[in-house]
Design a protein around this motif. Structure first.
Motif, PDB file in Angstrom:
ATOM      1  N   LEU A 302      70.372  68.705  76.430  1.00  0.00           N
ATOM      2  CA  LEU A 302      69.838  69.113  75.140  1.00  0.00           C
ATOM      3  C   LEU A 302      68.379  69.524  75.302  1.00  0.00           C
ATOM      4  O   LEU A 302      67.607  68.839  75.977  1.00  0.00           O
ATOM      5  N   GLN A 303      68.000  70.632  74.700  1.00  0.00           N
ATOM      6  CA  GLN A 303      66.589  70.976  74.651  1.00  0.00           C
ATOM      7  C   GLN A 303      65.866  70.003  73.736  1.00  0.00           C
ATOM      8  O   GLN A 303      66.464  69.404  72.845  1.00  0.00           O
ATOM      9  N   ASP A 304      64.566  69.848  73.944  1.00  0.00           N
ATOM     10  CA  ASP A 304      63.774  68.918  73.149  1.00  0.00           C
ATOM     11  C   ASP A 304      63.695  69.412  71.707  1.00  0.00           C
ATOM     12  O   ASP A 304      63.189  70.491  71.433  1.00  0.00           O
ATOM     13  N   ARG A 305      64.205  68.624  70.785  1.00  0.00           N
ATOM     14  CA  ARG A 305      64.208  68.960  69.366  1.00  0.00           C
ATOM     15  C   ARG A 305      63.600  67.806  68.579  1.00  0.00           C
ATOM     16  O   ARG A 305      63.588  66.657  69.037  1.00  0.00           O
ATOM     17  N   ALA A 308      67.971  65.418  67.349  1.00  0.00           N
ATOM     18  CA  ALA A 308      69.188  65.863  68.022  1.00  0.00           C
ATOM     19  C   ALA A 308      70.242  64.770  67.878  1.00  0.00           C
ATOM     20  O   ALA A 308      70.000  63.613  68.208  1.00  0.00           O
ATOM     21  N   SER A 339      62.558  63.692  69.426  1.00  0.00           N
ATOM     22  CA  SER A 339      61.662  64.552  70.185  1.00  0.00           C
ATOM     23  C   SER A 339      60.905  63.749  71.230  1.00  0.00           C
ATOM     24  O   SER A 339      60.518  62.603  71.011  1.00  0.00           O
ATOM     25  N   GLN A 356      77.215  68.722  68.894  1.00  0.00           N
ATOM     26  CA  GLN A 356      75.764  68.569  68.943  1.00  0.00           C
ATOM     27  C   GLN A 356      75.139  69.264  67.735  1.00  0.00           C
ATOM     28  O   GLN A 356      75.516  70.387  67.395  1.00  0.00           O
ATOM     29  N   ALA A 358      71.154  69.938  65.926  1.00  0.00           N
ATOM     30  CA  ALA A 358      69.726  69.831  66.211  1.00  0.00           C
ATOM     31  C   ALA A 358      68.901  70.475  65.108  1.00  0.00           C
ATOM     32  O   ALA A 358      69.295  71.477  64.502  1.00  0.00           O
ATOM     33  N   TRP A 362      68.013  75.663  67.998  1.00  0.00           N
ATOM     34  CA  TRP A 362      67.645  75.990  69.361  1.00  0.00           C
ATOM     35  C   TRP A 362      67.031  77.387  69.432  1.00  0.00           C
ATOM     36  O   TRP A 362      67.455  78.295  68.737  1.00  0.00           O
TER      37      TRP A 362
END
Length: 367
Positions: A302-305, A308, A339, A356, A358, A362
């Motif tokens: 997962l990208q930093d959100r 999430a 985050s 997922q 977020a 994204w």
């Protein structure tokens, strides 16, 4: 301070009564006395209910236990005024006629909620639905995620209603449910794998469901008011897919019509649920699944959100968040990664499938 009923700032008046056991009190006022339920909050564990009837507006509130009685006067602009006490000890309170959507300060924390089917794990909520809380700490009150089920299908005792909310989406996990939405055509059936984005204040109604219906519902803020609309008839006879509802558009994502995108060098495929464009980048959601004969057992990171959320739809996998011990996740488990904390997934089963969600969406846009 108001001296007469002609005060131009006051839009409504309601008598506030202690709720006691809210479900029993509500049943008495509606079934025995004939009052009509207008609003309730929150849906999964109600504490406040607003009713009307015979020219009177009532507010049953668990926060007023022991009070002699409260008359609440709702002002058009939410004018702040000091409370008054009448000679008979009735307390006069002032507040906004329509409660604003308030986001409590975010309190980010990682969390894992394992599936639990023991007695007490599920609460009875609105319209006979059963709720399981997937984010017990609510991240300070900004988010709620619920696993909702209807064990025995058939017609659902729901009314046309809407929510004062910033965000709400529903993903169908098992079974099917028939729904109808304001200005979105005739009633339709949402099946396993489908997703609906419910924009703020859109009128809608749950009509019927299959046995064993299960959905995942994610909303913000965690506590919000649900209002019943006793005048609107659904369907409206119109279908306006581009209609704007407080800055968002309605989305009905159908799994059987969706396109899966291969994620290069991962052995995974992705199904975008199409929420980013409809919310102006507020939220995004996707489903990941293992591809046949895949050698990789690692879930794409997962990208930093800011927020999430994940829910294991099928199979199993291991999750590690920063230096916390690895946890084995199986179908029905949920997790939150705030985050600044990078999750790592590995050792996923061949049938692994993961939802997922977020905030914000994204970037850049998912394939």
């Amino acid at each position: 301070m108001p001296e007469t009923a002609a005060d131009p700032e006051i839009e409504l008046a309601e008598c506030v009564l202690p709720a006691g056991n809210l479900s029993e009190t509500l049943r008495f006022f509606v079934d025995t006395l004939g009052f009509r339920l207008d609003s309730i909050m929150p849906a999964d564990d109600p504490r406040i209910a607003q009713l009307s009837g015979y020219g009177l507006r009532l507010r049953l509130d668990t926060a007023h236990e022991g009070d002699a009685g409260v008359l609440r006067l709702g002002t058009a602009r939410g004018v702040d005024r000091a409370a008054l006490v009448a000679p008979n000890r009735t307390r006069i309170e002032f507040g906004p006629a329509r409660l604003p959507i308030r986001l409590p300060p975010l309190q980010p924390s990682p969390g894992i909620q394992h599936f639990d089917d023991r007695p007490g794990a599920w609460k009875s909520g609105r319209a006979g639905m059963q709720y399981r809380d997937l984010i017990p700490d609510r991240q300070g009150g900004q988010f709620i995620a619920s696993h909702i089920r209807i064990p025995v299908g058939g017609p659902v005792g729901d009314n046309v209603h809407y929510h004062d909310i910033r965000l709400q989406l529903i993903y169908c996990h098992r079974g099917w449910v028939r729904l109808v939405y304001e200005d979105q055509g005739d009633p339709f059936v949402m099946r396993a794998g489908d997703c609906v984005l419910q924009p703020p204040r859109i009128r809608h109604r749950v009509l019927e469901s299959s046995d064993g219906l299960e959905v995942i519902e994610i909303g913000s803020p965690a506590e919000h008011m649900t209002h019943l609309d006793h005048t609107m008839q659904l369907p409206t006879g119109r279908r306006l897919p581009a209609r704007d509802y407080d800055g968002q558009r309605f989305v009905f994502h159908q799994a059987e019509k969706a396109r899966w995108s291969h994620l290069p060098d991962s052995g995974w495929a992705l199904r975008d649920l199409g929420l980013a464009a409809a919310t102006g980048g507020l939220v995004d959601a996707r489903v990941l699944r293992r591809e046949p004969a895949s050698e990789s057992a690692d879930v794409p990171a997962l990208q930093d959100r800011m927020f999430a959320f994940g829910f294991v739809l099928r199979g199993s996998m291991s999750l590690r968040v920063d230096r916390l011990p690895a946890t084995r996740l199986t179908a029905g488990d949920a997790f939150v990664v705030p985050s600044g904390m990078q999750p790592q997934f590995d050792d996923c089963s061949d049938d692994g499938e993961l939802l997922q969600v977020a905030l914000p969406a994204w970037q850049p846009a998912m394939p």
